[in-house]
Each structure stands twice: as C-alpha cells, then as structure tokens.
Motif scaffolding. Sequence first.
Motif, short mmCIF file in Angstrom:
data_model
loop_
_atom_site.label_atom_id
_atom_site.label_comp_id
_atom_site.label_asym_id
_atom_site.label_seq_id
_atom_site.Cartn_x
_atom_site.Cartn_y
_atom_site.Cartn_z
N ARG A 3 0.82 -1.21 0.00
CA ARG A 3 0.00 0.00 0.00
C ARG A 3 0.86 1.26 0.00
NH1 ARG A 3 -4.93 -1.29 4.30
NH2 ARG A 3 -6.26 -2.45 2.84
N ARG A 4 2.04 1.17 0.61
CA ARG A 4 2.94 2.32 0.64
C ARG A 4 3.74 2.47 -0.64
NH1 ARG A 4 4.18 0.39 5.98
NH2 ARG A 4 6.16 -0.39 5.17
N GLY A 5 3.53 1.57 -1.59
CA GLY A 5 4.23 1.65 -2.86
C GLY A 5 5.48 0.82 -2.94
N ALA A 6 5.81 0.08 -1.88
CA ALA A 6 7.00 -0.78 -1.87
C ALA A 6 6.59 -2.21 -2.21
CB ALA A 6 7.67 -0.74 -0.51
N ASN A 7 7.52 -2.96 -2.80
CA ASN A 7 7.27 -4.36 -3.13
C ASN A 7 8.59 -5.13 -3.06
OD1 ASN A 7 6.14 -6.76 -3.97
ND2 ASN A 7 5.71 -6.10 -6.06
N PRO A 8 9.18 -5.24 -1.84
CA PRO A 8 10.51 -5.85 -1.70
C PRO A 8 10.55 -7.32 -2.09
CG PRO A 8 9.48 -5.52 0.44
CD PRO A 8 8.63 -4.80 -0.56
N LYS A 9 9.42 -8.02 -2.06
CA LYS A 9 9.39 -9.44 -2.41
C LYS A 9 9.02 -9.67 -3.88
CE LYS A 9 8.03 -10.91 2.25
NZ LYS A 9 7.03 -11.65 3.05
N ASN A 10 8.86 -8.58 -4.63
CA ASN A 10 8.45 -8.68 -6.05
C ASN A 10 7.18 -9.51 -6.21
OD1 ASN A 10 10.62 -7.12 -7.17
ND2 ASN A 10 11.97 -8.88 -6.81
N LEU A 11 6.20 -9.20 -5.40
CA LEU A 11 4.93 -9.93 -5.44
C LEU A 11 4.16 -9.58 -6.72
CD1 LEU A 11 3.80 -9.41 -1.74
CD2 LEU A 11 4.94 -11.40 -2.72
N LYS A 12 3.43 -10.57 -7.23
CA LYS A 12 2.62 -10.36 -8.42
C LYS A 12 1.33 -9.62 -8.05
CE LYS A 12 4.25 -14.59 -10.69
NZ LYS A 12 3.83 -15.92 -11.23
N PHE A 13 0.81 -8.86 -9.00
CA PHE A 13 -0.43 -8.13 -8.78
C PHE A 13 -1.03 -7.79 -10.13
CE2 PHE A 13 2.92 -5.00 -9.18
CZ PHE A 13 2.37 -4.01 -9.97
N PHE A 14 -2.28 -7.36 -10.11
CA PHE A 14 -2.85 -6.81 -11.34
C PHE A 14 -3.58 -5.52 -11.01
CE2 PHE A 14 -6.70 -9.06 -10.07
CZ PHE A 14 -7.71 -8.25 -10.55
N THR A 15 -3.68 -4.65 -11.99
CA THR A 15 -4.27 -3.33 -11.80
C THR A 15 -5.71 -3.34 -12.30
OG1 THR A 15 -2.10 -2.30 -12.13
CG2 THR A 15 -4.03 -0.87 -12.27
N THR A 16 -6.62 -2.87 -11.45
CA THR A 16 -8.03 -2.83 -11.81
C THR A 16 -8.32 -1.60 -12.68
OG1 THR A 16 -8.69 -1.53 -9.88
CG2 THR A 16 -8.58 -3.92 -9.61
N GLU A 17 -9.52 -1.56 -13.24
CA GLU A 17 -9.90 -0.42 -14.07
C GLU A 17 -9.92 0.88 -13.27
OE1 GLU A 17 -13.59 -1.22 -15.97
OE2 GLU A 17 -12.76 -2.71 -17.37
N SER A 18 -10.16 0.76 -11.96
CA SER A 18 -10.18 1.96 -11.12
C SER A 18 -8.78 2.45 -10.76
CB SER A 18 -10.97 1.68 -9.84
OG SER A 18 -10.31 0.70 -9.05
N GLY A 19 -7.77 1.65 -11.13
CA GLY A 19 -6.39 2.03 -10.82
C GLY A 19 -5.84 1.37 -9.57
N SER A 20 -6.69 0.69 -8.81
CA SER A 20 -6.22 -0.02 -7.62
C SER A 20 -5.44 -1.27 -8.02
CB SER A 20 -7.41 -0.41 -6.74
OG SER A 20 -8.11 0.72 -6.31
N LYS A 21 -4.55 -1.68 -7.15
CA LYS A 21 -3.73 -2.87 -7.40
C LYS A 21 -4.06 -3.95 -6.39
CE LYS A 21 0.03 -0.07 -9.31
NZ LYS A 21 1.44 0.37 -9.16
N LEU A 22 -4.24 -5.18 -6.87
CA LEU A 22 -4.59 -6.31 -6.02
C LEU A 22 -3.48 -7.34 -6.08
CD1 LEU A 22 -8.36 -6.72 -6.97
CD2 LEU A 22 -7.40 -5.53 -4.99
N LEU A 23 -2.98 -7.75 -4.90
CA LEU A 23 -1.91 -8.75 -4.84
C LEU A 23 -2.43 -10.13 -5.22
CD1 LEU A 23 -0.16 -7.71 -1.49
CD2 LEU A 23 0.88 -7.69 -3.76
N THR A 24 -1.63 -10.87 -5.97
CA THR A 24 -2.02 -12.22 -6.39
C THR A 24 -0.94 -13.25 -6.09
OG1 THR A 24 -1.19 -11.78 -8.63
CG2 THR A 24 -3.53 -11.37 -8.22
#
Length: 429
Positions: free
Chosen positions: A329-350
């Motif tokens: 949520r703070r914009g960091a991703n130290p583990k290089n986790l996968k995610f996808f971006t929704t149409e609203s611009g939100s990002k969901l971890l997968t």
Amino acid sequence: MPSTLNPRTTSYEFLGPLGALFITLGVPLGTYLLFFACSEESGGCPPTLVPAHIFAALSDGAWWKGLWDTQATLLYLGWYSFCLLSWAIIPGTYVEGTTLRTGNKKQYKINAFPTFILALGLTLGYIYLFGPQSFTFLNDKYPGFITASIIMGVVQAVACYAASFRPGALLALGGNTGNHIYDFFIGRELNPSIGSFDVKTFNEIRPGLILWTLVNISMVCSLAVRRGGFANVTDSLWLVVLFQGAYVADCLYNEPAIFTQMDITSDGFGFMLSVGDLAWVPFVYSLQARYLVFTPVKLGAVRIAAILLVKLVGLYIFRSSNSEKNEFRRGANPKNLKFFTTESGSKLLTSGWWGTCRHPNYLGDLLMSLAWSLPTGFRTPITYFYVMYFAVLLVHRQRRDDENCERKYGKDWKKYMELVPYRIFPYIY
C-alpha cells in the motif's frame, strides 16, 4: 443533513430485523449462559445440573436477584470513569481518521496504551500491597459485573440511537433502514461524539479490552489464594494470561490501526458494538482463564512447546501477511509480489500470502485464538467456544469484505477471485 449524504439503507445483514432482534436478546443471554454452563457454582463445565434443578433456579426470585450486585455495579462505574478520566488527562497525540462522506476527517486522541499501562501498574501495585486475596472480586462477583456491563452497553446504545435523529447527524450507510429494531442493533449514527470525544472508538479498545486483562489477573489471584501463592499457579493459566494479555497490549499499542477497520469506517455505533465491546469481550473472552481456576491443568514442557508453536505460527502468518499488504500500500514491493491493476487504478496482490488466500491475516488470527484454548485441554468443548465463535465472525466479516470489494471493483473482482480462489483456509475454504 441532505439525503445524498444519508441515503436510505436498502439491504439487510444478519437476516434483517428478525435476526437483529434474535442477536439483541441472545447476546446478553449468551453471556450469562456461558458463565453458568462453565462455572464452579453450577457444577463444572458442562454443569452437572439436571433440568429439574435448572427450572427450580429459574423459578426462584432469589436466583434472579443474584444477577444484580450493587457493589459490582459501583466498581464497574468506577472502572468506566477511570477510563474516561485517563482519556481526558493522559497526554496523547492526535491522529486523523479516514475521509468521511462529508469530506472531513475526525481527529482521534491516541493514549490507549498509556491507559493500559497505568491500569496494569495500579492493579499490580494493589496486589503487591494487599495480597492476591484483595483482587479476587472480579471472579467472585462475575455475574454482577456481567449485569453492570450489559446495562452500560444498553444505556449507551439507546442514548446513541436517540441522538442519531438530531439534525446534522452523519449516519452509517448500513444503519438507516427505517426499521427501529434493526437500526438500533446495527448502529444508526456513524460516529456519535461529545465534542472531541468519540464514543465508538473509545468503547472499541478501552473499557472492555483492558478489563479483559484485569479479569484474567483476578483469575490468577483466585487460583493463587486456593493453592497457596503465585508460585503454585498452573502453567496453563499463566500461558492463557500471557497470550491474551499480549494480544490486548498489541491492540492498544497499535491503536491507530483501528481507524481503517470496518467497525470504525463503515459501521454505526449501536447495540452490536456497544454491548459487544463492553460486556461480551471481557466476560466471554476470559472464559478459558476462569475455567482454569476451578479445573487446574498442568501442561509440562512438551505441551507448552506445542501450544507455543501454534501461537507463533499464527502470529507469523498474521504479521507477515499484514506486512506484505502494508508495504504494498505504501508503494513498496521488496518481495516482487505479483499483482494486477483494476480499471479503477487499484492494485490487487495475487502472490505471497495474499495469493494463497484472500484473507491470510484471518487464518493467522484463528490459529492464535486456538492457542488460547489449547491450555484448557480437551475435557470440554465449551472452552473452545471462542475459537468457534471467532471462526463464524471472521467468515461473516470475510463475506462483508468480499461484497464491498465486488461493488468497488466490479468485474475485476471476479478476475481476482479466479486468481485467488480460497477465502481463508487454503485448499479448504
């Protein structure tokens, strides 16, 4: 306040008004029932009383009068007043909550943890000066304290419901159905306040949560009196008190974290939260400690190690999953986790914990709650009530979360559910 800010609620939870009425009557009854179903006074856990004895007690006016204890009521009022004065007097920083529908943000005073430390210090000092027998009254007068806390919760729920009809009150989106039974239960006003004092957040983590720890300490004192000193208190009771005390301390230390929870951001303050916070939490959650007073259990090193393992695994899942989410949520991703971006611009971890299931923090929470009950052994399922209740609570909360996310993300949420099919228990649910 314009109807655009306070739209009429068009859907129900908890099976609507009938379900709300059932829970409104059932929660106080259940709090008493769990005491009498698991207490020394009624013959054990479960009690040995036959139906004839139960009916005889219920038809006896003296039994009903025994639920009221004037001294316990005065002590409870003193405790609640202590919490209020601590909130007002103890210095604390102010933290902004989430943005309200009005565009404003509430300011919350943060000093719950110092209040906890003060209460703990005064309690331990009192016990040191006057001995364990001086602090058994919470156990000795348990039904009276239950009654006092329920009355406090009901009075506040009624007052807040009545106040919610004043002009300008911001209502909860889920508590404005127009049905008095349902709205009273679920909570009509979002943030009932007196000046800068927010009723909901105060009750959420102060009087009931801290009292839970003090009740557990009273159980330790009760067992110490029976067994000739604190050195003879069983390892099982110490373990329960340690686990639950650490949980309370963690909640209070991380007080700002509650301002993003559904209870604070979405739910109104009604009977559900008022009686739940003030009566259900301290006098149902302390069931394991109370049981271990009249049914001492000696664990030994091997069983302690096994229970600690369950606790630590749950804590690891809870902490690491929340850490992944907060970092992302703070914009960091130290583990290089996968995610996808929704149409609203939100990002969901997968991937990571949030790719294993949609609510891994709930899984960790459940394992930790199991560790609270394991020290009681397996003589009765009643001491595992909290685990069962908590599982139902989290499944209900998960469904509410998923419904909110489906409204927010639309078809993207369906895509996410295909990528992360399990809700709480991987490969099970």
